[in-house]
Design an enzyme around this catalytic site. Structure first.
Site, PDB file in Angstrom:
ATOM      1  N   SER A 170       0.662  -1.284   0.144  1.00  0.00           N
ATOM      2  CA  SER A 170      -0.140   0.007  -0.118  1.00  0.00           C
ATOM      3  C   SER A 170       1.030   1.225   0.037  1.00  0.00           C
ATOM      4  O   SER A 170       1.865   1.347   0.696  1.00  0.00           O
ATOM      5  CB  SER A 170      -0.960  -0.151   1.301  1.00  0.00           C
ATOM      6  OG  SER A 170      -0.181  -0.207   2.322  1.00  0.00           O
ATOM      7  N   GLY A 204      -6.365   0.517   4.784  1.00  0.00           N
ATOM      8  CA  GLY A 204      -5.587  -0.486   4.576  1.00  0.00           C
ATOM      9  C   GLY A 204      -6.190  -1.847   4.737  1.00  0.00           C
ATOM     10  O   GLY A 204      -6.218  -2.859   3.960  1.00  0.00           O
ATOM     11  N   ASP A 205      -7.116  -1.829   5.739  1.00  0.00           N
ATOM     12  CA  ASP A 205      -8.045  -3.008   6.000  1.00  0.00           C
ATOM     13  C   ASP A 205      -9.007  -3.198   5.048  1.00  0.00           C
ATOM     14  O   ASP A 205      -9.358  -4.398   4.454  1.00  0.00           O
ATOM     15  CB  ASP A 205      -8.745  -2.858   7.175  1.00  0.00           C
ATOM     16  CG  ASP A 205      -7.528  -2.596   8.596  1.00  0.00           C
ATOM     17  OD1 ASP A 205      -6.548  -3.227   8.442  1.00  0.00           O
ATOM     18  OD2 ASP A 205      -7.713  -1.676   9.293  1.00  0.00           O
ATOM     19  N   GLY A 226      -2.042   4.926  -4.209  1.00  0.00           N
ATOM     20  CA  GLY A 226      -2.553   3.693  -4.577  1.00  0.00           C
ATOM     21  C   GLY A 226      -1.802   2.476  -3.906  1.00  0.00           C
ATOM     22  O   GLY A 226      -1.436   2.337  -2.763  1.00  0.00           O
ATOM     23  N   GLY A 234      -0.719   4.509   0.385  1.00  0.00           N
ATOM     24  CA  GLY A 234      -1.402   5.707   0.804  1.00  0.00           C
ATOM     25  C   GLY A 234      -2.223   5.981  -0.357  1.00  0.00           C
ATOM     26  O   GLY A 234      -2.943   5.319  -0.899  1.00  0.00           O
ATOM     27  N   ALA A 235      -2.236   7.516  -0.408  1.00  0.00           N
ATOM     28  CA  ALA A 235      -2.830   8.316  -1.260  1.00  0.00           C
ATOM     29  C   ALA A 235      -2.457   8.073  -2.876  1.00  0.00           C
ATOM     30  O   ALA A 235      -3.166   8.288  -3.832  1.00  0.00           O
ATOM     31  CB  ALA A 235      -2.703   9.852  -1.203  1.00  0.00           C
TER      32      ALA A 235
END
Length: 318
Positions: A227, A258-259, A232, A229-230
């Site tokens: 991951s 993230g979950d 992608g 974050g913003a």
């Protein structure tokens, strides 16, 4: 990654109540006024269970909860149709406090300590999970490890569950992640920082991240999702490698994003979707969750609208 039995179990060793305080102009060392407050049940595995609930597969939550503040969790399980197989321990599940200042966009985290888990409770958890393998084919092991629990716990559970034919996904960090990847789960989802820490080197460019994800996949882990974050996420499996970039969306809370990514990818993968479809659906699901506070999934209509707006880029072999 095909589960032979329909049920999914999420395992949360360090559940939490997420308390969000909206405090415009928050200043440390000063008197601050809170304009809004919400409390939602959380912990990574609890979130994944809530996001998967209501889909095509029965969902069970396992792990540990403090008996003194269990009400919010029990209400979530009842409302979402999640089977409750969590073990109650003496004391309270931890509280994670987020102070949100919407004027500056700053978020301050205050995380309280969690439960101390006695050795006999770990034995009881193992017995519970063994029993659940009778009709559950996929297990999600996620979140931090509380006091009293060895850092090898996710590796131990991965080996135990895979020996019983289960698909295992792991989402953790630090020493628990290092031990877990050595046990070769089917799916891991570190973020960039966690992956760099795992491999012992900084990942400064998208190319660095892509090479690191491929390295982890080559070690014997079928699906690696990193991951960003913003920005992608990266997805690597035996059938390719992709970067997915989400469309711009309104953000009410990033807690649990993230979950949501784990839940979206896992649901698609268990249904037999190819990697590109899993990446699109997982990214859209995570983006849709951002507009909601707490473990509340986006509607199927919202996910469908976002799927087409996700930008997909194949990763080269470099």
């Amino acid at each position: 990654m095909r589960a032979t039995k329909p049920g999914v179990v999420t395992v949360t060793l360090n559940a939490a109540i997420d308390q969000t305080l909206e405090c415009p102009g928050f200043t440390a060392g000063a008197v601050n006024r809170v304009v809004a407050e919400t409390r939602t049940p959380g912990g990574k595995g609890i979130n994944v269970a809530a996001f998967l609930a209501g889909g095509s597969r029965p969902v069970t939550a396992a792990g540990f909860l403090g008996a003194d503040n269990v009400t919010l969790f029990e209400a979530l399980f009842h409302d979402r149709g999640i089977q409750d197989r969590c073990l109650r321990l003496l004391g309270s599940s931890r509280v994670n406090i987020k102070v949100v200042d919407r004027t500056s966009g700053a978020v301050t985290d205050l995380n309280l300590p969690g439960l101390r888990v006695p050795e006999e409770a770990l034995d009881a958890l193992g017995a519970t999970l063994d029993a659940l393998t009778e009709d559950h084919g996929c297990f999600v092991l996620s979140g931090s490890v509380p006091a009293g629990v060895p850092a090898t716990i996710y590796a131990t559970l991965t080996e135990r569950l895979r020996a019983r034919g289960a698909v295992v996904a792991v989402d953790t960090s630090g020493e628990p992640l290092r031990h877990a990847v050595a046990a070769r789960p089917d799916f891991v989802k570190p973020n960039v920082h966690e992956l760099g820490e795992l491999l012992g080197r900084p990942l400064k460019t998208p190319g660095d991240v892509g090479r690191a994800a491929r390295e982890l996949h080559a070690s014997g882990i079928g699906l690696v999702v990193v991951s960003l974050g913003a920005e992608g996420a990266l997805f690597v499996s035996h059938d390719g490698a992709w970067r997915a970039l989400p469309p711009p969306v309104e953000v009410a809370s990033t807690v649990g994003a993230g979950d949501a990514l784990v839940a979206g990818v896992l649901a698609a993968r268990l249904d037999g979707s190819d990697l590109e479809t899993c990446a699109r659906r997982g990214t859209a699901f995570a983006a849709g969750k951002l507009a909601r506070v707490g473990p509340v999934p986006p509607t199927p209509e919202r996910v469908a609208a976002l799927v087409g707006a996700v930008r997909m880029h194949p990763l080269g072999n470099a």
